[in-house]
Design an enzyme around this catalytic site. Structure first.
Site, PDB file in Angstrom:
ATOM      1  N   VAL A  66      17.910  -9.827  -7.955  1.00 61.80           N
ATOM      2  CA  VAL A  66      17.949 -10.244  -6.540  1.00 61.80           C
ATOM      3  C   VAL A  66      17.238 -11.571  -6.292  1.00 61.80           C
ATOM      4  O   VAL A  66      17.425 -12.184  -5.235  1.00 61.80           O
ATOM      5  CB  VAL A  66      17.362  -9.162  -5.590  1.00 61.80           C
ATOM      6  CG1 VAL A  66      18.165  -7.877  -5.634  1.00 61.80           C
ATOM      7  CG2 VAL A  66      15.881  -8.908  -5.856  1.00 61.80           C
ATOM      8  N   ASN A  92      16.593  -2.635  -1.226  1.00 60.37           N
ATOM      9  CA  ASN A  92      15.485  -1.789  -1.664  1.00 60.37           C
ATOM     10  C   ASN A  92      14.680  -2.403  -2.813  1.00 60.37           C
ATOM     11  O   ASN A  92      13.497  -2.106  -2.948  1.00 60.37           O
ATOM     12  CB  ASN A  92      16.060  -0.425  -2.084  1.00 60.37           C
ATOM     13  CG  ASN A  92      15.099   0.363  -2.932  1.00 60.37           C
ATOM     14  OD1 ASN A  92      14.177   0.999  -2.412  1.00 60.37           O
ATOM     15  ND2 ASN A  92      15.278   0.327  -4.256  1.00 60.37           N
ATOM     16  N   TYR A 157       2.046  -9.311  -1.360  1.00 59.70           N
ATOM     17  CA  TYR A 157       3.018  -8.249  -1.047  1.00 59.70           C
ATOM     18  C   TYR A 157       3.105  -8.054   0.462  1.00 59.70           C
ATOM     19  O   TYR A 157       4.206  -7.955   1.030  1.00 59.70           O
ATOM     20  CB  TYR A 157       2.558  -6.964  -1.742  1.00 59.70           C
ATOM     21  CG  TYR A 157       3.447  -5.754  -1.567  1.00 59.70           C
ATOM     22  CD1 TYR A 157       4.680  -5.671  -2.216  1.00 59.70           C
ATOM     23  CD2 TYR A 157       3.041  -4.665  -0.795  1.00 59.70           C
ATOM     24  CE1 TYR A 157       5.491  -4.536  -2.082  1.00 59.70           C
ATOM     25  CE2 TYR A 157       3.839  -3.531  -0.655  1.00 59.70           C
ATOM     26  CZ  TYR A 157       5.062  -3.483  -1.299  1.00 59.70           C
ATOM     27  OH  TYR A 157       5.859  -2.364  -1.167  1.00 59.70           O
ATOM     28  N   ASP A 193       7.497   4.806  -9.630  1.00 58.39           N
ATOM     29  CA  ASP A 193       6.810   3.989 -10.656  1.00 58.39           C
ATOM     30  C   ASP A 193       5.767   3.063 -10.031  1.00 58.39           C
ATOM     31  O   ASP A 193       4.756   2.745 -10.656  1.00 58.39           O
ATOM     32  CB  ASP A 193       7.838   3.130 -11.418  1.00 58.39           C
ATOM     33  CG  ASP A 193       8.678   3.977 -12.374  1.00 58.39           C
ATOM     34  OD1 ASP A 193       8.318   5.150 -12.600  1.00 58.39           O
ATOM     35  OD2 ASP A 193       9.700   3.462 -12.869  1.00 58.39           O
TER      36      ASP A 193
HETATM   37  P1  NDP Z   1      10.306   1.309  -8.421  1.00 58.19           P
HETATM   38  O1  NDP Z   1       9.406   0.441  -9.234  1.00 58.19           O
HETATM   39  O2  NDP Z   1      10.463   2.751  -8.772  1.00 58.19           O
HETATM   40  O3  NDP Z   1      11.764   0.670  -8.339  1.00 58.19           O
HETATM   41  C1  NDP Z   1      11.954  -0.687  -8.062  1.00 58.19           C
HETATM   42  C2  NDP Z   1      13.421  -1.006  -8.172  1.00 58.19           C
HETATM   43  O4  NDP Z   1      13.625  -2.378  -7.854  1.00 58.19           O
HETATM   44  C3  NDP Z   1      13.959  -0.756  -9.572  1.00 58.19           C
HETATM   45  O5  NDP Z   1      15.230  -0.152  -9.491  1.00 58.19           O
HETATM   46  C4  NDP Z   1      14.081  -2.151 -10.152  1.00 58.19           C
HETATM   47  O6  NDP Z   1      15.132  -2.198 -11.089  1.00 58.19           O
HETATM   48  C5  NDP Z   1      14.385  -2.974  -8.904  1.00 58.19           C
HETATM   49  N1  NDP Z   1      14.001  -4.370  -9.049  1.00 58.19           N
HETATM   50  C6  NDP Z   1      12.754  -4.870  -9.215  1.00 58.19           C
HETATM   51  N2  NDP Z   1      12.799  -6.200  -9.343  1.00 58.19           N
HETATM   52  C7  NDP Z   1      14.109  -6.561  -9.264  1.00 58.19           C
HETATM   53  C8  NDP Z   1      14.804  -7.791  -9.320  1.00 58.19           C
HETATM   54  N3  NDP Z   1      14.180  -8.961  -9.506  1.00 58.19           N
HETATM   55  N4  NDP Z   1      16.153  -7.787  -9.188  1.00 58.19           N
HETATM   56  C9  NDP Z   1      16.806  -6.617  -9.016  1.00 58.19           C
HETATM   57  N5  NDP Z   1      16.214  -5.420  -8.951  1.00 58.19           N
HETATM   58  C10 NDP Z   1      14.875  -5.393  -9.077  1.00 58.19           C
HETATM   59  O7  NDP Z   1       9.786   1.138  -6.920  1.00 58.19           O
HETATM   60  P2  NDP Z   1      10.008   1.980  -5.595  1.00 58.19           P
HETATM   61  O8  NDP Z   1      11.199   2.819  -5.679  1.00 58.19           O
HETATM   62  O9  NDP Z   1       8.715   2.570  -5.242  1.00 58.19           O
HETATM   63  O10 NDP Z   1      10.254   0.769  -4.577  1.00 58.19           O
HETATM   64  C11 NDP Z   1      11.445   0.560  -3.871  1.00 58.19           C
HETATM   65  C12 NDP Z   1      11.124  -0.255  -2.631  1.00 58.19           C
HETATM   66  O11 NDP Z   1      10.240   0.494  -1.799  1.00 58.19           O
HETATM   67  C13 NDP Z   1      10.416  -1.584  -2.923  1.00 58.19           C
HETATM   68  O12 NDP Z   1      10.924  -2.588  -2.076  1.00 58.19           O
HETATM   69  C14 NDP Z   1       8.974  -1.278  -2.578  1.00 58.19           C
HETATM   70  O13 NDP Z   1       8.258  -2.424  -2.200  1.00 58.19           O
HETATM   71  C15 NDP Z   1       9.147  -0.310  -1.424  1.00 58.19           C
HETATM   72  N6  NDP Z   1       7.989   0.527  -1.170  1.00 58.19           N
HETATM   73  C16 NDP Z   1       7.517   1.389  -2.129  1.00 58.19           C
HETATM   74  C17 NDP Z   1       6.401   2.161  -1.867  1.00 58.19           C
HETATM   75  C18 NDP Z   1       5.801   3.091  -2.877  1.00 58.19           C
HETATM   76  O14 NDP Z   1       4.656   3.534  -2.678  1.00 58.19           O
HETATM   77  N7  NDP Z   1       6.493   3.461  -3.930  1.00 58.19           N
HETATM   78  C19 NDP Z   1       5.717   2.087  -0.563  1.00 58.19           C
HETATM   79  C20 NDP Z   1       6.309   1.153   0.356  1.00 58.19           C
HETATM   80  C21 NDP Z   1       7.405   0.420   0.057  1.00 58.19           C
HETATM   81  P3  NDP Z   1      15.047  -3.068 -12.449  1.00 58.19           P
HETATM   82  O15 NDP Z   1      13.652  -2.965 -12.968  1.00 58.19           O
HETATM   83  O16 NDP Z   1      16.095  -2.476 -13.323  1.00 58.19           O
HETATM   84  O17 NDP Z   1      15.394  -4.464 -12.027  1.00 58.19           O
END
Ligand code: NDP
Length: 260
Positions: A66, A92, A157, A193
């Protein structure tokens, strides 16, 4: 007539849909009957997600980063080729790195903006034309409680997620008359994660054990627990449904009352 009676199957694209919150959102949209493209950088994780939902025949994987507008344009074109125009976009994908502000170098700051804010910009620009042609669209940005209030040691962040909330509000107004709604969902600490890494970080830096580190994170939530990915996914699914057609420009906290 209930909202369920108005159901129309659409093509939904979920960035970061291979694991964590994105995987739960994708699963909810597939279960509801939509065709779902899950995207991310790691093809193996995405393919595992497709295998998990193979029986539905409504899940495809597209690798894209992204932070890279060309990768996003290529990925969206590939997604459309199989599942049609994108009607639902769930921004997301995200990463959360922490550091005291004076140890937040320019690279860390830019990394957080690139994935959490510019990523939303690139994907939204690439998908909006489809929604305008169809006169219908749902954009849901997964921001964070860190998009609504400040927290120490995550300045980059927080800045990025506040940016996502601002972008959500501006776009909601710009496209309100076109059948498109734009909302943000703002989770508190959620069992994924990101939290597993935060726990490991606390253990490494403070010498506390894992249980203490987890309860430290859960303490901010008045329910004294972490949010589940499925709870976040339920809010996203509702925002994409017919019953939420008048919900626009909102930032909905899914955090047990941590912010209000
Ligand atoms: P995870 O680390 O479990 O998942 C993150 C996802 O984002 C993965 O699927 C990863 O896929 C993808 N991703 C990361 N960087 C890139 C990139 N440069 N391009 C494309 N895809 C990318 O995190 P969460 O599920 O916890 O987080 C999801 C969202 O929720 C995020 O925006 C996070 O900020 C937000 N959030 C999470 C919280 C939490 O406590 N968990 C709290 C508040 C918000 P891949 O590595 O294959 O690229």
């Amino acid at each position: 007539m209930s909202a369920a009676d108005n159901f129309v199957a659409r093509h939904a694209l979920v960035t970061g849909g291979g694991r964590g919150i994105g995987a739960a959102v994708a699963a909810a949209l597939i279960a509801a009957g939509h065709r779902v493209t899950v995207t991310g950088r790691d093809s193996q994780t995405l393919q595992a997600m497709v295998r998990q939902h193979a029986a539905s025949g409504r899940c495809q994987a597209v690798a894209m980063d992204v932070t890279d507008s060309e990768s996003v344009a290529r990925g969206m074109a590939q997604a459309r080729a199989a599942f049609g125009p994108i009607a639902i976009l769930v921004n997301n994908a995200g990463q959360a790195e922490s550091a005291p502000f004076l140890k937040t170098d320019a690279e860390l700051f830019e990394r957080m903006l690139a994935v959490n804010l510019h990523g939303v910009f690139h994907c939204t620009q690439a998908a909006l034309a489809d929604m305008l042609v169809g006169s219908w669209g749902r954009i849901v940005n997964i921001a964070s409680t860190a998009g609504l209030v400040g927290y120490a040691y995550v300045a980059a962040y927080c800045a990025a997620k506040h940016g996502v909330v601002g972008l959500t509000r501006a776009l909601a107004l710009e496209y309100a008359s076109k059948g498109i709604t734009v909302n943000a969902v703002c989770p508190g600490y959620t069992e994924t994660d990101i939290v597993r890494k935060a726990v490991a970080n606390i253990v490494a830096k403070t010498g506390r054990d894992e249980a203490q580190a987890r309860s430290e994170l859960a303490k901010g939530n008045p329910m004294q627990r972490l949010v589940t990915p499925e709870e976040v996914a339920d809010s996203v699914l509702w925002l994409c449904g017919a019953g939420a057609a008048s919900i626009n420009g909102q930032s909905i906290a899914v955090a047990g009352g941590e912010v209000m």
